[in-house]
Design a protein around this motif. Structure first.
Motif: not given
Length: 855
Positions: A429-433, A454-461, A475-478
């Motif tokens: 599972y991968y993504g970006l918010r 605050d316009c540069n908040n990137f949240s990788p999943r 299982r694992g995640g970050y």
């Protein structure tokens, strides 16, 4: 369904229903709600003591639960990209989706009614209680329905009310008989002091075995809560569905007052409206569009018998309140819009993408010392109580001016994610918010927020689930998750000059504390709150790794590690505090003369500062139902530390006063220590047992229970006075004492009989004149832990051949062993009650009975 009902209707899930035999494990992780069930049991395993007041606004409820129960470590291996997961490793629920899932189709009408009764006649006394348990009761009732209406769609709704009436038992420190008369000679001063003393109950202290001033007494309290919702789901074309939901909540609290004006009365109203449209233009594609409106109105104000100002007596007797931030009269309106789409590209790949937008509006009145604050401390060679009776306060603080404001800002999110089944053994599972938050504006331009977007908040999943063997899954995640700059934080600029003046007077006149202040003068000092121009949202790096193994195709063993590192937490530091100055005596009277900038009192800075660390290992075993018995347990070993701020910090009110450094130039170095909610060990066991058939009368009964054992949370000791010979006399009361005996560091203050021996005065020393700080660190001791056992006995009667028709009876016991969870000892060295425990955080044994009818 059973478990959900016990949480909603009875207020506590003692344990899950019998665990069915599960199928062979799948690489896809279970739903987060399923994995969090044991943690929810932890939080419900102790009945909180109602004499510990907290207001259900901002993050107060979370703080109170954290202090009472400790950290709620939660393993969520796959956080969906469409939701915010800030602080979910601590048990905080994920953010709410804008869209609504369509309700499943219904056939016919179904309904439920429930009633839960609790009466003090069945309750046990608390540890410190004097005399019998006085009358009180709780009555909670309600119902729900669902069914189809021809031409309209599926309709469902629920209504519940909870009414609490009766006496609250609690402990305060009250004046002795010899301390109940004023010593002041001036008639008006004497009358005002007499008014302060009259706020205490007529009863004299009655627990001298724990403290000469300890008084166990009772006070009436009433709580009325109403929750209701109505939902409609209907077809909208051959491939679409429309869902509408509206819910309301009401809470009215006439708070207990062990001391007149101790707690504010509360009135909270909420409205929530949601609309969603879901569309499936193709079997592999689903689209959901939603909008929501949420309004929360909060009114917290002093009760009629309050003395007016807040009056503190150096913790030697109970302070007269309520706290400085009351009254509060606010309304927060939130508008949200969003869309979510999923698309299946073949059998192995699913894509998710969408976004949402929110607009926030805060209107109302927030105060800070608008009623005035008198502090009587150990000063002038006398105790705080003696100074109260003489009418000689050490300081007075008040805010003057117009505090009504309206703030508005917006937030947007864009996200995408993919779920890829690489093969039969591995799923990724991968993504970006992406998150954007605009700076708030005051709608009438009365104040200006200095920080920008605050316009540069990137949240990788990223997460994975892999099958190592037929019975073993890893299982694992970050992810990176962003929090918020809460309104209670930025709205503090409403207290700044020129529209509002915060005035601090040393050694004031009790009757006319502002008599020497020219309020119309151009050079009147103030105490501004300065928001950092680069203030941004706090964020956390969150990561986990777990292994699950099924034994005999039934028992499930799960072991995992999870951790987080949080940065840019909301923190504050206080400058322009008085410094030692040659030629000026080091007394409280000279505090304002010794400030570096003579134009101001304290200057409070709100910044992104400090790091928080959390690491934990968790093991859990779930056993199947066998011969009527189902059971399980979990154990967590973890540690949380921070530099004066954690994920609940608002850098406002008590967060600001309790987290301040001892010396203004220490920044965050002096604050590093265990988090307020750190609980090193946590063990939870739960079970249910269906009694064998023993005749018609005894057949069908189920016994269930849960046992929770947790280490206590940290406590920090303070001096409790800023006068010469006690503190560094810089105008702040955040000093900690010097440690004389290091052998007691890390001890748990577990019982009133043991506390005074550990926290003996001879093990500590006051700050000597000229010293900047005490040597004792933050969070160096622990309060008593939790050892709690809950149990229940229930039965169901079914008829008509349908599984939805039944009558259920349930008797529940909270804290069945009547084991007290002791509150922290008195933390202030200058208080005569220092080191003594006089309260509990949980109630004595509580019994309640419930009926549920389902048709």
């Amino acid at each position: 369904m059973m478990r959900a009902f016990f949480v909603a209707a009875f207020g506590a899930a003692l344990l899950p229903a019998a665990t069915p035999n599960e199928k062979a494990p799948s690489p896809a992780p279970p739903a987060p709600s399923d994995r969090k069930a044991p943690v929810q049991l932890q939080q419900a395993s102790a009945q909180r003591n109602e004499n510990v007041f907290f207001s259900r606004i901002d993050t107060n409820a979370v703080k109170e639960l954290n202090i009472r129960m400790g950290d709620n470590v939660t393993l969520i291996p796959q956080p969906p990209v469409e939701l915010s997961h800030y602080a979910t490793e601590h048990g905080r629920p994920p953010g709410e989706s804008v869209t609504l899932r369509p309700a499943p189709p219904v056939s016919g009408w179904h309904g439920e009614l429930f009633e839960t009764l609790r009466n003090s006649a069945f309750n046990a006394r608390t540890f410190f209680q004097v005399g019998p348990v006085l009358p009180s009761r709780m009555n909670q009732y309600g119902g729900r329905f669902t069914g189809g209406v021809r031409g309209l769609g599926s309709l469902s709704g629920n209504l519940s009310q909870r009414k609490i009436r009766g006496m609250v038992n609690g402990n305060i420190l009250a004046p002795l008989a010899s301390e109940r008369t004023p010593l002041a000679t001036h008639p008006e001063v004497r009358a005002l002091v007499a008014r302060f003393l009259a706020a205490y109950p007529d009863r004299l202290p009655n627990r001298p075995d724990f403290d000469p001033r300890a008084l166990n007494t009772n006070s009436p309290q009433t709580i009325d809560e109403t929750d209701a919702s109505l939902r409609l789901d209907r077809q909208a074309g051959p491939q679409g569905k429309l869902s509408l939901l509206h819910s309301i909540g009401r809470q009215r609290v006439h708070a207990f007052q062990l001391v007149a004006g101790q707690n504010p009365d509360t009135d909270i109203h909420t409205h929530r409206s949601r609309i969603a449209y879901t569309l499936s233009p193709a079997p592999e594609t689903n689209i959901a569009i939603g909008a929501a409106f949420h309004r929360a109105r909060s009114l917290l104000q002093p009760e009629p018998n309050a003395v007016g100002p807040r009056v503190r007596m150096g913790y030697q007797i109970e302070e007269l309140g309520p706290d400085s931030e009351f009254p509060i009269d606010r309304a927060i309106n939130t508008w949200r819009y969003g869309a979510l789409a999923t698309h299946q590209t073949g059998a192995a790949h699913e894509l998710t993408f969408g976004g949402d937008f929110a607009r926030y509006q805060l209107n109302g009145i927030e105060t800070f010392n608008q009623r005035g604050l008198y502090i009587f401390s150990s000063n002038f060679g006398r105790t705080a109580i003696e100074n109260l009776r003489l009418g000689t306060p050490t300081s007075y603080e008040v805010s003057l001016g117009e505090v009504s404001r309206g703030f508005r800002n917006s937030e947007g999110n864009l996200f995408f994610a993919g779920r890829w089944k690489a093969n039969g053994r591995l799923e990724l599972y991968y993504g970006l918010r992406y998150n954007l938050v605009t700076a708030p504006i005051e709608v009438n331009r009365l104040n200006t927020i200095p920080y920008g977007c605050d316009c540069n908040n990137f949240s990788p999943r990223f997460s994975f689930s892999g099958r190592l063997t037929a019975a073993t899954i890893v299982r694992g995640g970050y992810t990176v998750s962003f929090g918020q700059i809460l309104p209670v934080t930025y709205q503090q600029i409403r207290y700044n000059a020129p529209l509002v003046r915060n005035i601090q007077i040393a050694n004031p006149d009790l009757l006319s504390p502002l008599r020497d202040i020219d309020l119309n003068g151009a050079n009147v000092r103030s105490s501004p709150t300065i928001l950092s121009p680069d203030l941004v949202s706090p964020y956390s790096h969150q990561y986990n790794l777990s292994v699950e193994r099924r034994f005999q195709n039934q028992y499930l063993l799960r072991a995992g590690y999870l951790g987080s590192r949080s940065f840019k937490l909301l923190n504050s530091y206080v400058q322009n505090r008085a410094e030692p100055t040659p030629g000026i005596p080091l007394t409280t009277e000279t505090v304002n003369l010794r400030r570096p900038d003579p134009n101001f009192y304290e200057i409070k800075h709100i910044v992104n500062g400090g790091i928080a660390y959390m690491d934990a290992a968790q093991v859990e075993l779930q056993a199947p139902s066998r011969r009527g018995l189902a059971w399980g347990f979990s154990y967590t070993f973890g540690k949380s530390i921070d530099e004066g701020a954690d994920y609940t910090s608002t850098a406002a009110n008590r967060d600001q006063s309790r987290a301040r450094s001892q010396w203004q130039y220490d920044s965050f170095r002096d604050r590093k220590g265990l988090s307020n909610f750190d609980s090193r060990h946590a063990f939870l066991a739960y079970y249910s047992y269906n009694l064998p058939r023993l005749g018609r009368l005894l057949s069908g009964w189920q016994i269930s229970g849960s046992t929770l054992v947790k280490a206590g949370t940290p406590i920090t000791l303070y001096v409790g006075s800023d006068a010469p010979g006690y503190g560094n006399v810089d105008g702040g009361s955040s000093d900690r004492p010097n440690l004389v005996d290091p052998s007691i560091l890390g001890r748990t203050i577990s019982h009133p009989n043991l506390a005074p021996a550990i926290l003996s005065r001879d093990r500590f020393a006051y700050i000597r004149p000229g010293e900047k700080r005490g040597s004792l660190g933050r969070g160096t001791f622990r309060r008593a832990g939790i050892a709690n056992f809950n149990a229940a006995l229930g039965r169901e009667w079914r008829w008509g051949g349908g599984r939805e028709r039944f009558l259920q009876f349930r008797a529940e016991a909270f804290n069945l062993a009547n084991h007290p969870q002791f509150d922290e000892p008195q933390r202030n060295l200058n208080a005569q009650a220092f080191g003594k425990i006089t309260n509990t955080l949980n109630d004595g044994r509580v019994l309640q009975f419930g009926l549920r009818l389902s048709l």
